[in-house]
Design an enzyme around this catalytic site. Structure first.
Site, PDB file in Angstrom:
ATOM      1  N   ASP A  15       0.829  -1.211   0.000  1.00  0.00           N
ATOM      2  CA  ASP A  15       0.000   0.000   0.000  1.00  0.00           C
ATOM      3  C   ASP A  15       0.861   1.258   0.000  1.00  0.00           C
ATOM      4  O   ASP A  15       0.516   2.266  -0.617  1.00  0.00           O
ATOM      5  CB  ASP A  15      -0.915  -0.018   1.227  1.00  0.00           C
ATOM      6  CG  ASP A  15      -2.109   0.913   1.087  1.00  0.00           C
ATOM      7  OD1 ASP A  15      -2.324   1.435  -0.017  1.00  0.00           O
ATOM      8  OD2 ASP A  15      -2.817   1.117   2.077  1.00  0.00           O
ATOM      9  N   CYS A 239      -3.155   8.791  -0.975  1.00  0.00           N
ATOM     10  CA  CYS A 239      -4.312   8.452  -1.805  1.00  0.00           C
ATOM     11  C   CYS A 239      -4.374   9.430  -2.958  1.00  0.00           C
ATOM     12  O   CYS A 239      -4.422  10.642  -2.736  1.00  0.00           O
ATOM     13  CB  CYS A 239      -5.604   8.513  -0.985  1.00  0.00           C
ATOM     14  SG  CYS A 239      -7.062   8.131  -1.978  1.00  0.00           S
TER      15      CYS A 239
END
Length: 289
Positions: A15, A239
């Site tokens: 991630d 993000c």
């Protein structure tokens, strides 16, 4: 799990690194994962078996998993969005496969071009095949605290996705604040609501620190009974849908906060700090203070 024991899932190698623009050498990823293994994490997310067209940084997942030094008892996880991804992850020896779905219809459409219901249908064969092989199945509920497209996400929508993932046979479900807009009161309410459909002991918190709320949200989750949290070494990640997003809560900061609260993780903070220095130097980012 004891009341004062917390499981920390290190997600930096997958991630954290997936959005880095410059390709990171396979050997650097392997060195990072080996250092994290030595630090004592019970679970490390190491690869993503997705199309290299969409996530070129993760194209070497099989090579990474073949080269890492595995520690008995550590779960090495891989993201698998479809059957092709699952087959790759199983061939590479993943101990756990991870599927993901949004609690926001708008995000689901923008991110994977289908509705929530359609995304769950796509995961049915993946989940069935993983369970048939005896591999752990984890699911992540993205945008559980807010969406960059629709804004507020109803708690009922989160609970509905948790129920669907439970029906797929998931062993663990992550409640993810993908863009970091969650606040402690909302986080606690969402966790307790999710626990009406899935065992509290198998729910985890995945918090991005976009607005500096991540550690407060961890504490709110602890109050709700959550004892599993995700973190990213050196605060890697971000993000692409949230301006200024700073990635997952930094593992070093999470470990320090948990220790201050009397929680035991079994993870060596000094070794995590060394791993943070390694990857920060490799990608040219300043080490977090």
């Amino acid at each position: 799990m004891h009341a004062d024991k917390v499981k920390v899932v290190e997600v930096g190698p997958r991630d954290g690194l997936q959005n880095e623009k410059s390709l990171i050498p396979t050997e650097t990823k392997v060195a990072l994962i080996d250092q994290l293994t030595d630090a004592g994490f019970p679970n490390i997310e190491v690869a993503s078996f997705v199309s290299p067209k969409w996530v070129p940084q993760m194209a070497d997942g099989a090579q990474v998993m073949a080269a890492i030094r595995r520690r008995p008892g550590t779960i090495y996880s891989a993201l698998t969005p479809n059957m092709k991804g699952l087959e790759g992850a199983l061939a590479a020896g993943a101990d756990e496969v991870v599927i993901f779905g949004a609690a926001s219809e708008a995000f689901s459409q923008k991110n994977i071009n289908c509705s929530i219901a359609e995304s769950m249908a796509r995961f049915e064969p993946v989940a069935a095949a993983a369970k048939a092989k005896g591999v752990r199945l984890r699911a992540s509920v993205s945008c559980a605290l807010g969406c960059p497209y629709q804004g507020e996400v109803p708690i009922d929508a989160v609970v509905d996705v948790v129920r669907r993932m439970r029906e797929l046979g998931c062993d663990e479900i992550d409640i993810a604040d993908t863009i970091g807009v969650g606040t402690p009161d909302k986080v606690k309410a969402v966790m307790l609501a999710a626990a009406t459909e899935f065992p509290l002991a198998q729910l985890s918190g995945h918090f991005h620190d976009t607005y500096g709320h991540a550690l407060a949200n961890v504490e709110a989750s602890l109050e709700a009974g959550i004892r599993i949290f995700h973190a990213s070494v050196a605060g890697l990640g971000g993000c692409p849908y949230a301006k200024g997003a700073t990635g997952n809560v930094a593992t070093e900061a999470l470990l320090q906060r948990l220790a201050s609260l009397g929680m035991q993780t079994g993870v060596d903070l000094d070794k995590v700090i060394a791993a943070a220095g390694l990857i920060s130097g490799a990608i040219g980012k300043p080490v977090l203070q």
